[in-house]
Design a protein around this motif. Sequence first.
Motif, mmCIF file in Angstrom:
data_model
loop_
_atom_site.group_PDB
_atom_site.id
_atom_site.type_symbol
_atom_site.label_atom_id
_atom_site.label_comp_id
_atom_site.label_asym_id
_atom_site.label_seq_id
_atom_site.Cartn_x
_atom_site.Cartn_y
_atom_site.Cartn_z
ATOM 1 N N ASN A 142 56.867 -15.870 106.769
ATOM 2 C CA ASN A 142 56.441 -15.620 105.325
ATOM 3 C C ASN A 142 56.350 -16.739 104.848
ATOM 4 N N ARG A 143 55.817 -17.966 105.119
ATOM 5 C CA ARG A 143 55.128 -18.350 104.762
ATOM 6 C C ARG A 143 53.838 -18.987 104.167
ATOM 7 N N ASN A 144 52.920 -19.107 102.867
ATOM 8 C CA ASN A 144 51.666 -19.163 102.540
ATOM 9 C C ASN A 144 51.516 -19.218 103.305
ATOM 10 N N CYS A 145 49.698 -18.171 104.205
ATOM 11 C CA CYS A 145 48.578 -19.105 105.056
ATOM 12 C C CYS A 145 48.142 -19.659 104.597
ATOM 13 N N PRO A 146 48.243 -20.849 105.906
ATOM 14 C CA PRO A 146 47.568 -22.362 105.439
ATOM 15 C C PRO A 146 45.886 -21.737 104.869
ATOM 16 N N CYS A 147 45.181 -20.668 104.840
ATOM 17 C CA CYS A 147 43.803 -20.897 105.168
ATOM 18 C C CYS A 147 44.179 -20.329 103.149
ATOM 19 N N GLY A 148 45.057 -20.114 102.026
ATOM 20 C CA GLY A 148 44.599 -20.102 100.977
ATOM 21 C C GLY A 148 44.009 -18.942 99.841
ATOM 22 N N SER A 149 44.806 -17.613 101.397
ATOM 23 C CA SER A 149 44.638 -16.231 100.350
ATOM 24 C C SER A 149 45.918 -16.085 99.245
ATOM 25 N N PRO A 194 41.685 -33.801 111.932
ATOM 26 C CA PRO A 194 42.329 -34.870 110.232
ATOM 27 C C PRO A 194 43.070 -33.699 109.582
ATOM 28 N N ASP A 195 44.235 -34.501 108.877
ATOM 29 C CA ASP A 195 45.497 -33.552 108.183
ATOM 30 C C ASP A 195 44.829 -32.388 106.443
ATOM 31 N N TRP A 196 44.061 -31.596 107.737
ATOM 32 C CA TRP A 196 43.678 -30.097 106.516
ATOM 33 C C TRP A 196 44.972 -29.927 105.005
ATOM 34 N N THR A 197 44.137 -29.835 104.017
ATOM 35 C CA THR A 197 45.324 -29.655 103.002
ATOM 36 C C THR A 197 45.042 -28.230 102.028
ATOM 37 N N VAL A 228 38.979 -29.799 102.076
ATOM 38 C CA VAL A 228 39.811 -30.805 101.928
ATOM 39 C C VAL A 228 41.080 -31.649 103.190
ATOM 40 N N CYS A 229 40.820 -32.841 103.210
ATOM 41 C CA CYS A 229 41.819 -33.218 103.866
ATOM 42 C C CYS A 229 42.524 -34.449 103.559
ATOM 43 N N ARG A 230 43.462 -35.300 104.191
ATOM 44 C CA ARG A 230 43.798 -36.618 103.690
ATOM 45 C C ARG A 230 42.962 -37.858 104.182
ATOM 46 N N LEU A 231 42.894 -38.813 103.283
ATOM 47 C CA LEU A 231 42.631 -39.325 104.520
ATOM 48 C C LEU A 231 42.511 -41.243 103.712
ATOM 49 N N GLY A 232 44.110 -41.701 104.859
ATOM 50 C CA GLY A 232 44.626 -42.937 104.141
ATOM 51 C C GLY A 232 45.529 -42.330 102.774
ATOM 52 N N LYS A 233 45.202 -42.863 101.774
ATOM 53 C CA LYS A 233 45.387 -42.596 100.360
ATOM 54 C C LYS A 233 44.784 -41.669 99.721
ATOM 55 N N GLY A 234 43.523 -41.954 100.168
ATOM 56 C CA GLY A 234 42.681 -40.708 99.604
ATOM 57 C C GLY A 234 42.584 -39.107 100.063
ATOM 58 N N TRP A 235 41.536 -38.559 99.756
ATOM 59 C CA TRP A 235 41.174 -37.681 100.033
ATOM 60 C C TRP A 235 39.917 -37.261 100.683
ATOM 61 N N GLY A 236 38.969 -36.728 101.614
ATOM 62 C CA GLY A 236 38.285 -36.282 102.276
ATOM 63 C C GLY A 236 37.925 -34.659 102.257
ATOM 64 N N PHE A 237 36.134 -34.276 102.060
ATOM 65 C CA PHE A 237 36.030 -33.056 102.694
ATOM 66 C C PHE A 237 35.059 -32.833 102.978
ATOM 67 N N LEU A 242 37.500 -13.973 109.485
ATOM 68 C CA LEU A 242 37.507 -15.307 110.533
ATOM 69 C C LEU A 242 37.331 -16.531 110.093
ATOM 70 N N MET A 243 36.983 -16.989 109.118
ATOM 71 C CA MET A 243 36.493 -18.302 108.832
ATOM 72 C C MET A 243 37.930 -19.162 108.463
ATOM 73 N N ARG A 244 38.429 -17.681 107.855
ATOM 74 C CA ARG A 244 39.779 -18.426 107.079
ATOM 75 C C ARG A 244 41.197 -18.686 108.147
ATOM 76 N N SER A 245 40.532 -18.016 109.428
ATOM 77 C CA SER A 245 42.034 -17.776 110.012
ATOM 78 C C SER A 245 41.617 -18.834 111.292
ATOM 79 N N ARG A 246 40.135 -19.252 111.485
ATOM 80 C CA ARG A 246 39.764 -20.562 112.182
ATOM 81 C C ARG A 246 40.093 -21.756 110.772
ATOM 82 N N TYR A 247 39.843 -21.920 109.865
ATOM 83 C CA TYR A 247 40.483 -23.067 109.479
ATOM 84 C C TYR A 247 41.987 -22.949 109.649
ATOM 85 N N ALA A 248 42.803 -22.012 109.349
ATOM 86 C CA ALA A 248 44.715 -21.616 109.709
ATOM 87 C C ALA A 248 44.481 -22.019 111.029
#
Length: 152
Positions: free
Chosen positions: A7-14, A72-75, A96-105, A37-43
């Motif tokens: 019941n948690r929110n889907c990681p795809c951001g829907s 990466p740690d996708w966010t 978007v992902c975490r990169l150390g103390k910053g963010w990458g995409f 399909l893209m959203r499910s692959r991201y998840a």
Amino acid sequence: MILQTENRNCPCGSGKSYSECCQPLHQGEAASTPEALMRSRYAAFVLKLPDYLRATWHESSRPETLSLEDSPDWTSLQILDTNQSGDRGSVLFRAVCRLGKGWGFLEENSDFVREQGRWYYLRGDTSEGQLKPGRNEPCPCGSGRKHKACCL
């Protein structure tokens, strides 16, 4: 890896729960659109489901093996554009992902094809970079809060 509760929110951001969004696709249901399909692959990347990723990759471009150990740690995921014409489709997205103390995409314009009623990922043109959100911009972690009040 499976979410502790369906019941948690889907990681795809829907905004839907995982059980009513990407989980049915991860269990074998066909995606209705290239975006689905893209959203499910991201998840699947977030949940570390390499078998699903390989199963939804077109056989002409599918890797023989796929390891997500160093993924990466996708966010968060943003769908920037979608296009569908007959049995072909494309999705432009930013993950978007975490990169150390910053963010990458990672931005990708992905191509999809439908065969025998199922959508498959063909290939994508990618670009990567570092994300530098302002204090008053939405936090890249996907919380919906301002960056200064969240992960800054």
